[in-house]
Design an enzyme around this catalytic site. Sequence first.
Site, PDB file in Angstrom:
ATOM      1  N   ASP A 465      -1.133   3.044  -5.915  1.00  0.00           N
ATOM      2  CA  ASP A 465      -0.991   4.113  -4.927  1.00  0.00           C
ATOM      3  C   ASP A 465       0.671   4.482  -4.853  1.00  0.00           C
ATOM      4  OD1 ASP A 465      -1.643   6.459  -3.136  1.00  0.00           O
ATOM      5  OD2 ASP A 465      -2.633   5.256  -1.961  1.00  0.00           O
ATOM      6  N   ASP A 535      -7.718  12.982  -2.376  1.00  0.00           N
ATOM      7  CA  ASP A 535      -8.414  12.211  -1.197  1.00  0.00           C
ATOM      8  C   ASP A 535      -9.403  13.254  -0.482  1.00  0.00           C
ATOM      9  OD1 ASP A 535      -6.754  10.238  -1.247  1.00  0.00           O
ATOM     10  OD2 ASP A 535      -5.300  10.842   0.218  1.00  0.00           O
TER      11      ASP A 535
HETATM   12  C1  DGJ Z   1      -3.757   7.434  -0.144  1.00  0.00           C
HETATM   13  C2  DGJ Z   1      -4.987   7.275  -1.033  1.00  0.00           C
HETATM   14  O1  DGJ Z   1      -5.200   8.521  -1.804  1.00  0.00           O
HETATM   15  C3  DGJ Z   1      -6.199   6.800  -0.278  1.00  0.00           C
HETATM   16  O2  DGJ Z   1      -7.226   6.742  -1.250  1.00  0.00           O
HETATM   17  C4  DGJ Z   1      -5.784   5.347   0.341  1.00  0.00           C
HETATM   18  O3  DGJ Z   1      -5.471   4.653  -0.819  1.00  0.00           O
HETATM   19  C5  DGJ Z   1      -4.698   5.532   1.264  1.00  0.00           C
HETATM   20  N1  DGJ Z   1      -3.618   6.236   0.479  1.00  0.00           N
HETATM   21  C6  DGJ Z   1      -4.133   4.388   1.754  1.00  0.00           C
HETATM   22  O4  DGJ Z   1      -3.067   4.233   2.501  1.00  0.00           O
END
Ligand code: DGJ
Length: 727
Positions: A465, A535
């Site tokens: 990430d 997301d």
């Molecule tokens: C952002 C990501 O896009 C989410 O799927 C998740 O992993 C969060 N970060 C976790 O902090």
Amino acid sequence: MIVQNGTCYTLHTAHTSYQLAAGPGGMLLHTYYGPRLPDGAPNLADSRPPHGDPGCWTDLLPKEFSAPGTADNRTAPCLPEYADGSEAADLLFVSARMQKGKPALPGLPMFRDGDGVETLCVTLRDEFGLEVELRYTVYEAEELITRSAVYKNAGEKPLTLHKAASLCLDFAPGCYDLITLNGTWAAERTPERAPLRCGVQSVGSARGVPGHAHNPAAILCAPDATETAGECWGFAFVYSGNFLIEAERCDAGERLVIGIHPYHFHWTLAPGESFAAPEAAMVYADGGLGQMSRRFHNAIRTRLLPPRWQDMQAPRPVLLNSWEAFYFDFDEERLVQLAAAAQKAGIDLFVLDDGWFKGRSDTSSSLGDWAEDEAKLPDGLPGLCRRVGELGLDLGLWVEPEAVSPDSDLYRAHPDWAFAVPGRRPLEIRRQYTLDFSRPEVVDAVWQQLERVLRSCPIRYLKWDMNRSLADVYSAALPAARQGEVYHRYVLGVYELQRRVTETFPDLLLENCAGGGARFDCGMLYYSPQIWCSDNTDARARLLIQYGTSLIYPGCVMGAHYSAVPNHCTGHLSTMEARMAAALFGTFGFELDLTGYSEEELAALRPYVAWYKAHGGLVRGGELYRLANPDVSALGAAWMVAAPDGSEAAVFAVGDALGGAHGPASLNSLPRLPLRGLDAAALYADEAGERYTGAQLMAAGLPLPGARGQTPACIWYLRRVDAHMDE
Ligand code: DGJ
């Protein structure tokens, strides 16, 4: 195939040709990019001078590459500054060579070398010392041409590049639409199409990552181009940092320039030194946007993704991710309960997202300290891995290697490892800083932590990430005169760490992610065969995001999960079938709390998992046909994936697309959905045993059930059941 005729070079793919030729006074002209020319076609350079004044030609002729200050006043692909302060360069043809295969770009990802790959390298030089080697690699069967530019100081004094783009492409005067993929967090890559107006229209990023707002890809197309007809030129930048795509319309025609964003980019080359600009990929299609996308998809699948993951028929695990299930609120017992429920739904892989490491219970701390939180995981990752394994599931893990929390052991030990401008308080975003990955020792230190974690137990999947834009970009390790290198060196550091992870753990499935889809680009796809798309897991929102993404990138790379209703991001409700259809567009996984699900509810998920296991090879490796595209209201979409030989197809329709050719779902009609990409002469059966000819399905359409309610959806699987009807 590359054909040389004097100083004219024609690059042929199976159905397209690209041509450049040295023109008056050594000017390198762009002469053609379109449908394949016959072998031996003559140089298409226009021999008519635009008018009597040769001094003006340079501003009017379609050039292959240029620099400013010599009367080419269109958008310049490069901006050199010589030691005497002059900023003009006249790049003239010196030589060209052809080679089998493709030279590497040091430290940079690119479409891969391999069978049937040929490269043309053309050297241009300015008399004051700047030399540019233009590289063109032809992937004949994939209809793909990649380009890059290597800048060299062949002079005797230092020179500084203030802009060093990868691609410049001129079009003869005409009318074109420009399509770009734009948006924001939770709404990435919404396509926008508009006629290219006079002047420069651009998209780009100075955030250090491509960002949510614009994707490093663009399409120019004829104003009448549709999904199924018309000329389209598609472009994708193989880069994961700052970028700029400029499309200009002026008296001389149209010009497209793609490269690293010039913001805070300056790179001084000592005599003899070079700078390699990242690769840009391009595809031409005269069969509409659908054909252009299919060409990109095929090229990305077969020539860009890590070879280990290129076999689309090989099974991919169906995963469940803990983020939307528990966020930070878990311990080992809850995780094992979730994994047990996942096992009952037929899921293969359990992914532990953010929150597993030392002291991390919200966003305020611990990034950079990649060791288990013993309060949550008393037996560490090996203990969790063992228990998940006893359930028959593999374990996957989340990390954010580029980030550091101010409240972390790593930051306390090495505050200078985070980006910060001397004397300025660094900006916290999501309560974190970014590590200075332009410094090899920082990359090494993070690698040592990651390697220890990945060796501690069998971790099959890693979600990488990256949750903020860069700011305060300044490296404590470089002198003032070299700060303009830092953004690019940062990206090289990210690539280096991803290279180590994937080469050291070749069976690890790496998924990139950046606060959703802020780093969804061909550079990342060189290392990871999938990227978390957004997301936003709401089915209707996802249809629009995934439609825009699919203009360039194939479904098999789009991280897509079935999630809870009301959706955590939008609060919307949507049917189970719609959420499944949206997830089946991409990599297919789950992201919700299943621990409260009854045995019946878990059993209801199983047929979808079984469907994906049976037909995943088709969905990942087939050809995408977009049958009905969602607009910004995302009311519905229909798409299908057909095997290249027409032997099978999966068809999906959601929301208003269930109205078929008649538009919005009608309660008082018998709508049909015309399909594409089938074998007209073959007979197909659906899963209920209904039979249709390919011709019927493509002309009259698949009969739709008619549907009511919010986001009705249907998923069909069609299989060719006999020999051709006309045999
Ligand atoms: C952002 C990501 O896009 C989410 O799927 C998740 O992993 C969060 N970060 C976790 O902090």
